[in-house]
Design an enzyme around this catalytic site. Structure first.
Site, PDB file in Angstrom:
ATOM      1  N   ASP A 143      31.386  76.186  46.628  1.00  0.00           N
ATOM      2  CA  ASP A 143      30.807  76.462  47.947  1.00  0.00           C
ATOM      3  C   ASP A 143      29.324  76.079  48.005  1.00  0.00           C
ATOM      4  OD1 ASP A 143      29.662  78.431  46.377  1.00  0.00           O
ATOM      5  OD2 ASP A 143      30.416  80.109  47.549  1.00  0.00           O
ATOM      6  N   CYS A 153      26.241  79.410  39.541  1.00  0.00           N
ATOM      7  CA  CYS A 153      25.593  80.713  39.695  1.00  0.00           C
ATOM      8  C   CYS A 153      25.358  81.286  38.289  1.00  0.00           C
ATOM      9  CB  CYS A 153      26.535  81.588  40.515  1.00  0.00           C
ATOM     10  SG  CYS A 153      25.856  83.151  41.003  1.00  0.00           S
TER      11      CYS A 153
END
Length: 167
Positions: A143, A153
Site C-alpha cells: 500500500d 514498515c
C-alpha cells in the site's frame, strides 16, 4: 563443518552455503552484496543489545507506534541493521506514511533482506528480516507510493542511521 570467521564480531561464513557472498576485504563495504551470515548465541545477543532492541530484533516484537526515533524523515544517510550493521535502506527511499513507524519504498538491495510469511496475530503479513543476521526488522505491505507500491514498515529500534549528524 569448516567455518571461518571474526571472533570479535561473531561473524562466520560457511564455504559453499547458498546465498552467502564472500566477505569484503577489511575496510571495504559493499552495498550490492550482503556480508557473511552473523551467528550469535542468545546470550551473546542479550549482551550486545538493549532489552528493547533484543525484544524487537530477536523476538519479533514491535515498538509502540509514533515512539521511534526515525518515524519522520530527517537526516540523509544509510539505515543499517541494529543487530549487525548491514546496510538496509537509503534515506532517499524513506517517506511519510503516517502509520507510526519509519517507512521506505524499497530496501537498498533486495539481497539485504529476507521476506517471511507471518501468520501471527490472526492475520497474514510479510515479515522483513535482515539477511545477514536474521533479525526481525518489521513488515512490508503493498500500500505504498510509486515507484514500488510498497511500504516497508520498519521498527526504529531495528535500525541505525549512518551519516546522521551527531545530536
Amino acid at each position: 563443518m569448516d567455518q571461518s570467521g571474526d571472533v570479535r564480531t561473531g561473524e562466520t561464513s560457511e564455504p559453499g552455503e547458498p546465498g552467502l557472498a564472500p566477505a569484503p576485504a577489511p575496510g571495504e563495504t559493499s552495498a550490492r552484496t550482503p556480508g557473511p551470515k552473523v551467528r550469535r548465541t542468545e546470550a551473546e545477543w542479550r549482551a550486545l543489545l538493549s532489552p528493547e532492541r533484543f525484544a524487537i530484533l530477536r523476538e519479533a516484537a514491535t515498538e509502540p507506534p509514533w515512539s521511534g526515533r526515525y518515524v519522520r524523515r530527517g537526516a540523509d544517510g544509510i539505515y543499517t541493521c541494529g543487530g549487525c550493521g548491514a546496510r538496509l535502506f537509503q534515506s532517499d527511499d524513506q517517506f511519510e506514511a503516517h502509520c507510526g513507524w519509519p517507512s521506505f519504498t524499497r530496501p537498498e538491495d533486495t539481497a539485504a533482506v529476507e521476506l517471511v510469511e507471518d501468520r501471527s496475530h490472526g492475520m497474514v503479513r510479510t515479515e522483513v528480516r535482515c539477511a545477514a543476521c536474521g533479525s526481525h526488522l518489521g513488515h512490508v505491505f503493498d500500500d505504498g507510493p510509486e515507484p514500488t507500491g510498497q511500504r516497508w514498515c520498519i521498527n526504529s529500534l531495528a535500525i541505525d542511521l549512518q551519516g546522521e549528524a551527531a545530536s
